[in-house]
Design a protein around this motif. Structure first.
Motif, PDB file in Angstrom:
ATOM      1  N   GLY A  71     -46.337  34.684   9.421  1.00  0.00           N
ATOM      2  CA  GLY A  71     -44.982  35.120   9.738  1.00  0.00           C
ATOM      3  C   GLY A  71     -43.973  33.997   9.831  1.00  0.00           C
ATOM      4  N   GLN A 209     -34.767  37.205   2.749  1.00  0.00           N
ATOM      5  CA  GLN A 209     -34.633  37.615   4.150  1.00  0.00           C
ATOM      6  C   GLN A 209     -35.358  38.924   4.409  1.00  0.00           C
ATOM      7  OE1 GLN A 209     -30.286  37.401   4.546  1.00  0.00           O
ATOM      8  NE2 GLN A 209     -30.592  35.934   6.201  1.00  0.00           N
ATOM      9  N   ASP A 210     -35.265  39.855   3.470  1.00  0.00           N
ATOM     10  CA  ASP A 210     -35.984  41.121   3.619  1.00  0.00           C
ATOM     11  C   ASP A 210     -37.492  40.887   3.690  1.00  0.00           C
ATOM     12  OD1 ASP A 210     -33.601  42.456   3.535  1.00  0.00           O
ATOM     13  OD2 ASP A 210     -33.751  42.996   1.408  1.00  0.00           O
ATOM     14  N   ALA A 212     -38.902  38.127   4.654  1.00  0.00           N
ATOM     15  CA  ALA A 212     -39.205  37.397   5.886  1.00  0.00           C
ATOM     16  C   ALA A 212     -39.153  38.298   7.111  1.00  0.00           C
ATOM     17  CB  ALA A 212     -38.210  36.247   6.049  1.00  0.00           C
ATOM     18  N   ASN A 213     -38.238  39.258   7.115  1.00  0.00           N
ATOM     19  CA  ASN A 213     -38.024  40.068   8.314  1.00  0.00           C
ATOM     20  C   ASN A 213     -39.158  41.028   8.620  1.00  0.00           C
ATOM     21  OD1 ASN A 213     -35.566  38.857   8.836  1.00  0.00           O
ATOM     22  ND2 ASN A 213     -34.376  40.395   7.733  1.00  0.00           N
ATOM     23  N   CYS A 214     -40.036  41.255   7.655  1.00  0.00           N
ATOM     24  CA  CYS A 214     -41.162  42.150   7.923  1.00  0.00           C
ATOM     25  C   CYS A 214     -42.154  41.524   8.903  1.00  0.00           C
ATOM     26  CB  CYS A 214     -41.865  42.533   6.624  1.00  0.00           C
ATOM     27  SG  CYS A 214     -42.833  41.200   5.886  1.00  0.00           S
ATOM     28  N   GLY A 215     -42.090  40.183   9.049  1.00  0.00           N
ATOM     29  CA  GLY A 215     -42.909  39.503  10.043  1.00  0.00           C
ATOM     30  C   GLY A 215     -44.343  39.250   9.642  1.00  0.00           C
ATOM     31  N   LYS A 231     -30.446  29.351   7.288  1.00  0.00           N
ATOM     32  CA  LYS A 231     -30.327  30.801   7.420  1.00  0.00           C
ATOM     33  C   LYS A 231     -31.682  31.491   7.347  1.00  0.00           C
ATOM     34  CE  LYS A 231     -27.218  34.403   5.689  1.00  0.00           C
ATOM     35  NZ  LYS A 231     -26.195  34.714   4.672  1.00  0.00           N
ATOM     36  N   LEU A 232     -32.578  30.956   6.525  1.00  0.00           N
ATOM     37  CA  LEU A 232     -33.857  31.617   6.268  1.00  0.00           C
ATOM     38  C   LEU A 232     -34.988  31.158   7.181  1.00  0.00           C
ATOM     39  CD1 LEU A 232     -33.921  31.669   2.362  1.00  0.00           C
ATOM     40  CD2 LEU A 232     -33.894  33.668   3.858  1.00  0.00           C
ATOM     41  N   ASN A 234     -37.292  29.137  10.245  1.00  0.00           N
ATOM     42  CA  ASN A 234     -37.325  28.894  11.690  1.00  0.00           C
ATOM     43  C   ASN A 234     -37.907  27.518  12.020  1.00  0.00           C
ATOM     44  OD1 ASN A 234     -39.853  29.622  10.816  1.00  0.00           O
ATOM     45  ND2 ASN A 234     -40.293  31.022  12.495  1.00  0.00           N
TER      46      ASN A 234
END
Length: 409
Positions: A71, A209-210, A212-215, A231-232, A234
């Motif tokens: 993730g 981003q989509d 990445a956001n699924c985790g 932005k992308l 962490n």
């Protein structure tokens, strides 16, 4: 999810391969017969591309150790030649490491060279099936997603036309669209934002981003676009000359990278008039920023036109101007020695370091000017103690602090 242990990569300069028959025999004799360490691992130099070395062997990567959790979105940044692409190629099994091992769990998809494998004589639709299979998709998967791929790529009108008639931008769009619709556990992305128009870049960032956001997806992202990285991602690592010199939170890594980059850029000064400029400076004095340029010349300077640009931490220009734009064209008598000073009243920048480019010429209009000094990011403006007055601690708020007045009615 991914673990890099003592990863190093050595290349021999001047050859298509990294070895010769003589070296292969010597390596085999030393390691197999005599049970000794590989003799060529003891030699080699750091891969500093701008310097001539004394050895034919260079280390593109040296002793890389880090891990990536499931993730995580890891940004890998550094200057050209730092080893970023080599690291991703090793992870993607395009090349093998000289030493060390990588443990990776899950399906890996790589966006390293978008459009690789496209056949010019095949149509866009046929190349979707071909490229999808190369990237590891099954035919039922491709068939199920082909409408989404075509729509995302924005080449619906030409989808049944041979790609040899596509523009380079259309090929990049279609190639990214195919790769972006994979469902890997690990996504490896190298400079996909370096090509394509603004619309494509925005779309590409949104798609990542989509993902990445699924985790559940782990992403390794390489780019020189610091805004996109921040932005992308962490977390991040900073590579320099094949070694990790800093790792941690992505904001801290980017700040460290820009700090080293600024130090490098400060040498980028051009004096076409034999060092007429004696001093340049930029400093904060209470509620204003003062920029000064002092010059001394053997011949009179009639119209000293002074220009500057202030950049933020992501190399985006915040503000720039020159004296001619403000109608300052009459300086009276010509001078051989002088000082040009500009004061920015109440700019209120947040704490941080801001690169400044400066330029001085003799002449009002650019086409009629005579260059005296050019300094690309020749100095750094350090803003301190602003947060004692203004509380701005969210990076998304931007670098400029306006004086606000609220009215409720």
């Amino acid at each position: 999810m991914i673990k890099f242990e003592n990863i190093s990569k050595q290349y021999r300069l001047g050859l298509v391969s990294t070895r010769t028959l003589k070296h292969d025999i010597n390596r085999w004799w030393q390691t197999t017969i005599l049970r000794r360490e590989d003799p060529y691992l003891k030699i080699g130099e750091t891969n500093i591309r701008s310097q001539k070395g004394n050895s034919d062997y260079v280390w593109a990567l040296r002793d890389i150790n880090f891990s990536v959790q499931q993730g995580d979105i890891l940004g890998i940044i550094g200057k050209n030649g730092a080893g970023k692409s080599t690291l991703l190629k090793i992870l993607s099994r395009i090349t093998t490491p000289t030493t060390g091992i990588i443990e990776a769990h899950g399906r890996i998809a790589s966006l390293l060279e978008i459009g690789t494998g496209f056949h010019p004589e095949l149509t866009g639709r046929e190349n979707i099936y071909l490229n999808g299979c190369i990237l590891g998709m099954t035919k039922p998967e491709i068939k199920q997603k082909i409408d989404e791929i075509v729509e995302f790529g924005g080449v619906k009108r030409y989808i049944d036309t041979p790609v040899k008639r596509y523009s380079s931008g259309m090929i990049v769009r279609l190639g990214f669209s195919v790769a972006a619709h994979l469902e890997p556990d690990i996504l490896v992305v190298d400079e996909v934002l370096a090509v394509g128009d603004a619309e494509f870049q925005k779309k590409a960032i949104g798609k990542m981003q989509d993902v990445a956001n699924c985790g559940q997806r782990t992403i390794l992202f390489v780019s020189h676009n610091m805004s996109a990285v921040r932005k992308l991602c962490n977390n991040g690592i900073l590579l320099e000359d094949g070694k990790i010199i800093f790792s941690g939170n992505i904001s801290e890594v980017i700040d460290k990278y820009l700090e080293t980059d600024i130090n490098f850029e400060r040498t980028n000064i051009y004096h076409p008039k034999n060092n007429i400029v004696k001093e340049v400076s930029a400093r904060q004095i209470r509620d204003k920023i003062v920029m000064t340029l002092k010059y001394e010349s053997d011949t009179p300077i009639k119209q000293p036109n002074f220009a500057f640009t202030i950049y933020d931490n992501y190399e985006n220009p915040l503000f720039g101007t020159n004296t001619y734009k403000h109608g300052i064209t009459d300086f009276g008598i010509s001078r051989k020695k002088g000082e040009v000073k500009i004061e920015l009243i109440a700019p209120y920048l947040v704490n941080g370091s801001y690169p400044v480019s400066m330029w001085l010429c003799d002449g009002a209009a650019v086409e009629n000017s005579d260059d005296i000094f050019q300094g690309e990011k020749c100095l750094v403006l350090n803003i301190e103690n602003m947060n004692d007055t203004f509380i701005y601690d969210d990076p998304n708020d931007g670098p400029i602090i306006p004086v606000l007045k609220y009215t409720f009615s």
